[in-house]
Scaffold this motif. Structure first.
Motif, PDB file in Angstrom:
ATOM      1  N   LEU A   1     -10.920   4.274 -92.823  1.00  0.00           N
ATOM      2  CA  LEU A   1     -10.712   5.678 -92.473  1.00  0.00           C
ATOM      3  C   LEU A   1      -9.453   5.803 -91.609  1.00  0.00           C
ATOM      4  CD1 LEU A   1     -11.441   8.652 -92.191  1.00  0.00           C
ATOM      5  CD2 LEU A   1     -13.081   8.022 -90.399  1.00  0.00           C
ATOM      6  N   VAL A   2      -8.454   6.482 -92.168  1.00  0.00           N
ATOM      7  CA  VAL A   2      -7.224   6.757 -91.430  1.00  0.00           C
ATOM      8  C   VAL A   2      -7.319   8.194 -90.924  1.00  0.00           C
ATOM      9  CG1 VAL A   2      -4.712   6.833 -91.539  1.00  0.00           C
ATOM     10  CG2 VAL A   2      -5.959   5.245 -93.023  1.00  0.00           C
ATOM     11  N   ALA A   3      -7.345   8.355 -89.617  1.00  0.00           N
ATOM     12  CA  ALA A   3      -7.458   9.697 -89.030  1.00  0.00           C
ATOM     13  C   ALA A   3      -6.056  10.300 -88.925  1.00  0.00           C
ATOM     14  CB  ALA A   3      -8.104   9.608 -87.650  1.00  0.00           C
ATOM     15  N   VAL A   4      -5.844  11.385 -89.665  1.00  0.00           N
ATOM     16  CA  VAL A   4      -4.512  12.009 -89.705  1.00  0.00           C
ATOM     17  C   VAL A   4      -4.419  13.040 -88.583  1.00  0.00           C
ATOM     18  CG1 VAL A   4      -2.896  13.364 -91.079  1.00  0.00           C
ATOM     19  CG2 VAL A   4      -4.303  11.599 -92.191  1.00  0.00           C
ATOM     20  N   SER A   5      -3.635  12.683 -87.559  1.00  0.00           N
ATOM     21  CA  SER A   5      -3.616  13.487 -86.326  1.00  0.00           C
ATOM     22  C   SER A   5      -2.375  14.366 -86.206  1.00  0.00           C
ATOM     23  CB  SER A   5      -3.711  12.544 -85.124  1.00  0.00           C
ATOM     24  OG  SER A   5      -2.762  11.486 -85.224  1.00  0.00           O
ATOM     25  N   LYS A   6      -1.616  14.512 -87.283  1.00  0.00           N
ATOM     26  CA  LYS A   6      -0.379  15.310 -87.233  1.00  0.00           C
ATOM     27  C   LYS A   6      -0.653  16.723 -86.722  1.00  0.00           C
ATOM     28  CE  LYS A   6      -0.795  16.712 -92.070  1.00  0.00           C
ATOM     29  NZ  LYS A   6      -0.422  16.407 -93.461  1.00  0.00           N
ATOM     30  N   PHE A   7       0.273  17.235 -85.914  1.00  0.00           N
ATOM     31  CA  PHE A   7       0.202  18.569 -85.303  1.00  0.00           C
ATOM     32  C   PHE A   7      -0.928  18.726 -84.288  1.00  0.00           C
ATOM     33  CE2 PHE A   7       1.754  19.198 -89.731  1.00  0.00           C
ATOM     34  CZ  PHE A   7       3.065  19.517 -89.443  1.00  0.00           C
ATOM     35  N   LYS A   8      -1.712  17.671 -84.087  1.00  0.00           N
ATOM     36  CA  LYS A   8      -2.829  17.776 -83.143  1.00  0.00           C
ATOM     37  C   LYS A   8      -2.437  17.171 -81.798  1.00  0.00           C
ATOM     38  CE  LYS A   8      -5.686  19.837 -85.823  1.00  0.00           C
ATOM     39  NZ  LYS A   8      -6.181  21.181 -85.471  1.00  0.00           N
ATOM     40  N   PRO A   9      -2.950  17.765 -80.703  1.00  0.00           N
ATOM     41  CA  PRO A   9      -2.571  17.264 -79.380  1.00  0.00           C
ATOM     42  C   PRO A   9      -3.215  15.911 -79.066  1.00  0.00           C
ATOM     43  CG  PRO A   9      -4.233  18.980 -79.178  1.00  0.00           C
ATOM     44  CD  PRO A   9      -3.861  18.907 -80.640  1.00  0.00           C
ATOM     45  N   SER A  10      -2.632  15.244 -78.092  1.00  0.00           N
ATOM     46  CA  SER A  10      -3.127  13.926 -77.699  1.00  0.00           C
ATOM     47  C   SER A  10      -4.582  13.955 -77.236  1.00  0.00           C
ATOM     48  CB  SER A  10      -2.252  13.343 -76.593  1.00  0.00           C
ATOM     49  OG  SER A  10      -0.978  13.042 -77.106  1.00  0.00           O
ATOM     50  N   GLU A  11      -5.012  15.084 -76.645  1.00  0.00           N
ATOM     51  CA  GLU A  11      -6.426  15.151 -76.209  1.00  0.00           C
ATOM     52  C   GLU A  11      -7.365  14.962 -77.393  1.00  0.00           C
ATOM     53  OE1 GLU A  11      -4.706  18.842 -75.139  1.00  0.00           O
ATOM     54  OE2 GLU A  11      -3.563  16.983 -74.917  1.00  0.00           O
ATOM     55  N   ASP A  12      -6.974  15.531 -78.537  1.00  0.00           N
ATOM     56  CA  ASP A  12      -7.824  15.387 -79.731  1.00  0.00           C
ATOM     57  C   ASP A  12      -7.858  13.927 -80.206  1.00  0.00           C
ATOM     58  OD1 ASP A  12      -7.997  18.101 -79.506  1.00  0.00           O
ATOM     59  OD2 ASP A  12      -7.290  18.565 -81.530  1.00  0.00           O
ATOM     60  N   ILE A  13      -6.705  13.294 -80.123  1.00  0.00           N
ATOM     61  CA  ILE A  13      -6.639  11.889 -80.533  1.00  0.00           C
ATOM     62  C   ILE A  13      -7.502  11.036 -79.601  1.00  0.00           C
ATOM     63  CG2 ILE A  13      -5.082   9.914 -80.830  1.00  0.00           C
ATOM     64  CD1 ILE A  13      -2.870  11.949 -81.537  1.00  0.00           C
ATOM     65  N   LEU A  14      -7.433  11.350 -78.306  1.00  0.00           N
ATOM     66  CA  LEU A  14      -8.231  10.584 -77.339  1.00  0.00           C
ATOM     67  C   LEU A  14      -9.726  10.806 -77.539  1.00  0.00           C
ATOM     68  CD1 LEU A  14      -5.982  10.900 -74.174  1.00  0.00           C
ATOM     69  CD2 LEU A  14      -6.550   8.800 -75.446  1.00  0.00           C
ATOM     70  N   GLU A  15     -10.078  11.981 -78.020  1.00  0.00           N
ATOM     71  CA  GLU A  15     -11.493  12.234 -78.308  1.00  0.00           C
ATOM     72  C   GLU A  15     -11.962  11.352 -79.469  1.00  0.00           C
ATOM     73  OE1 GLU A  15     -12.162  16.476 -78.233  1.00  0.00           O
ATOM     74  OE2 GLU A  15     -14.193  16.216 -79.069  1.00  0.00           O
ATOM     75  N   ALA A  16     -11.131  11.258 -80.491  1.00  0.00           N
ATOM     76  CA  ALA A  16     -11.466  10.377 -81.611  1.00  0.00           C
ATOM     77  C   ALA A  16     -11.459   8.911 -81.169  1.00  0.00           C
ATOM     78  CB  ALA A  16     -10.481  10.594 -82.765  1.00  0.00           C
ATOM     79  N   TYR A  17     -10.522   8.591 -80.294  1.00  0.00           N
ATOM     80  CA  TYR A  17     -10.425   7.235 -79.749  1.00  0.00           C
ATOM     81  C   TYR A  17     -11.705   6.877 -78.991  1.00  0.00           C
ATOM     82  CZ  TYR A  17      -8.448   3.330 -77.021  1.00  0.00           C
ATOM     83  OH  TYR A  17      -8.199   2.114 -76.446  1.00  0.00           O
ATOM     84  N   ALA A  18     -12.181   7.822 -78.192  1.00  0.00           N
ATOM     85  CA  ALA A  18     -13.413   7.587 -77.432  1.00  0.00           C
ATOM     86  C   ALA A  18     -14.601   7.381 -78.360  1.00  0.00           C
ATOM     87  CB  ALA A  18     -13.676   8.750 -76.482  1.00  0.00           C
ATOM     88  N   ALA A  19     -14.514   7.971 -79.556  1.00  0.00           N
ATOM     89  CA  ALA A  19     -15.588   7.794 -80.550  1.00  0.00           C
ATOM     90  C   ALA A  19     -15.371   6.529 -81.376  1.00  0.00           C
ATOM     91  CB  ALA A  19     -15.659   9.020 -81.457  1.00  0.00           C
ATOM     92  N   GLY A  20     -14.397   5.709 -80.961  1.00  0.00           N
ATOM     93  CA  GLY A  20     -14.232   4.407 -81.605  1.00  0.00           C
ATOM     94  C   GLY A  20     -13.128   4.323 -82.645  1.00  0.00           C
ATOM     95  N   GLN A  21     -12.482   5.440 -82.947  1.00  0.00           N
ATOM     96  CA  GLN A  21     -11.429   5.418 -83.978  1.00  0.00           C
ATOM     97  C   GLN A  21     -10.177   4.726 -83.424  1.00  0.00           C
ATOM     98  OE1 GLN A  21     -11.847   6.391 -87.089  1.00  0.00           O
ATOM     99  NE2 GLN A  21      -9.757   6.044 -87.764  1.00  0.00           N
ATOM    100  N   ARG A  22      -9.621   3.796 -84.191  1.00  0.00           N
ATOM    101  CA  ARG A  22      -8.404   3.107 -83.742  1.00  0.00           C
ATOM    102  C   ARG A  22      -7.248   3.259 -84.722  1.00  0.00           C
ATOM    103  NH1 ARG A  22     -10.866   3.476 -79.981  1.00  0.00           N
ATOM    104  NH2 ARG A  22     -11.513   1.956 -78.408  1.00  0.00           N
ATOM    105  N   LEU A  23      -7.519   3.730 -85.924  1.00  0.00           N
ATOM    106  CA  LEU A  23      -6.468   3.838 -86.935  1.00  0.00           C
ATOM    107  C   LEU A  23      -6.109   5.309 -87.149  1.00  0.00           C
ATOM    108  CD1 LEU A  23      -4.683   2.640 -89.169  1.00  0.00           C
ATOM    109  CD2 LEU A  23      -6.713   2.501 -90.629  1.00  0.00           C
ATOM    110  N   PHE A  24      -4.848   5.642 -86.859  1.00  0.00           N
ATOM    111  CA  PHE A  24      -4.383   7.029 -86.959  1.00  0.00           C
ATOM    112  C   PHE A  24      -3.096   7.075 -87.779  1.00  0.00           C
ATOM    113  CE2 PHE A  24      -6.979   6.884 -83.173  1.00  0.00           C
ATOM    114  CZ  PHE A  24      -7.618   8.120 -83.137  1.00  0.00           C
TER     115      PHE A  24
END
Ligand SMILES: *Cc1c(COP(=O)(O)O)cnc(C)c1O
Length: 217
Positions: free
Chosen positions: A19-42
Motif C-alpha cells: 500500500l503506497v499512501a499518496v499524500s500529494k497536496f496533503k499537509p504534513s499533519e495528515d502524513i503524520l497521522e498515517a505514520y502514527a497508524a503504522g504507514q511508512r510508504l508514501f
C-alpha cells in the motif's frame, strides 16, 4: 478518520500487495497521522513538495515519486526517493542513470506504460518499454523493478478491467523475455477508485490517495 481509512484499505488488500499512501497536496499533519497508524510508504507527485516534506518528516518514511518528472527537477527528487515509479521516457531514464552514476548509487524505477484512451495520458508504448529493457545493461545504476500504469479515467469497470488486464499480460511477457532482470517483479496499478480491479489483475502495489486522506482541494 485517516487511521480508519487506512485500516479499511489494509484489511481489504491481499497479502503481497503493498500500500503506497499518496499524500500529494496533503499537509504534513495528515502524513503524520498515517505514520502514527503504522504507514511508512508514501508517494508524492511534485518534486518540490516531495523535497520539502521528506526533509521535515521522520527519516524512516520511504518515499516513491509518482508524477511527471522533468530532468531539471531530478536533483530535488533523488536525495529522497527510493523509487521513481513514473519513468515515462528514455530521456528521463538517461538523466537518472547519469545522476546516480555521479553519486555512485542505484535507484529502483518502474517504467510507466501508456494505458487508456486519453491522448494526454503519460506513459510509454509497449515497444519503447521493450527497447529500454533490451538495453538494460547500459543502465548499471538503475534497478528495473517493473511497470506502473493508470487506467482510463472512466466509471466503466469493463474498460478499466481491460486496461489492467493488458498491462498485467505485458508484465508477464516481459518477465518471460528478460529472465536476467531478477528484480523485475512489481506491477503498480490501482488507485482509490479502481484498486479492487487492479488487485484482480496482478497488482503488487496500489497507490491510494483520496480513499485514505479524503478529497484534494
Ligand atoms: C494522485 C495519484 C494517485 C492517487 O489517486 P487517488 O485517486 O487519490 O487514489 C495514484 N497514482 C498517481 C500517479 C497519482 O498521480
Amino acid at each position: 478518520m485517516i487511521n480508519e481509512n487506512l485500516q479499511e484499505v489494509r484489511n481489504a488488500l491481499p497479502q503481497g500487495v503493498a500500500l503506497v499512501a499518496v499524500s500529494k497536496f496533503k499537509p504534513s499533519e495528515d502524513i503524520l497521522e498515517a505514520y502514527a497508524a503504522g504507514q511508512r510508504l508514501f508517494a508524492e507527485s511534485r518534486p518540490q513538495e516531495l523535497a520539502e516534506k521528506a526533509a521535515a518528516l521522520p527519516k524512516d518514511i520511504e518515499w516513491h515519486f509518482i508524477g511527471h518528472l522533468q530532468t531539471n527537477k531530478l536533483k530535488m527528487v533523488l536525495p529522497y526517493a527510493t523509487m521513481i515509479q513514473s519513468v515515462d521516457s528514455r530521456h528521463l531514464l538517461d538523466a537518472i542513470e547519469k545522476a546516480c552514476a555521479a553519486e555512485g548509487r542505484c535507484i529502483d524505477v518502474l517504467l510507466e506504460m501508456h494505458l487508456g484512451a486519453e491522448e494526454t495520458k503519460q506513459g510509454m508504448p509497449e515497444e519503447e518499454i521493450m527497447d529500454i529493457l533490451f538495453d538494460a545493461e547500459n543502465y548499471p545504476h538503475i534497478r528495473f523493478r517493473g511497470l506502473m500504469g493508470m487506467a482510463t479515467n472512466t466509471p466503466d469497470a469493463a474498460t478499466v478491467e481491460a486496461d489492467f488486464s493488458r498491462i498485467d499480460s505485458y508484465m508477464a511477457y516481459l518477465v518471460d523475455t528478460f529472465p536476467e532482470l531478477e528484480s523485475f517483479d512489481q506491477l503498480s496499478i490501482g488507485m482509490s477508485g479502481d484498486w479492487p480491479i487492479a488487485v484482480r489483475n496482478g497488482s503488487t502495489m496500489v497507490r491510494i490517495g483520496t480513499a485514505i486522506f479524503g478529497n484534494r482541494n
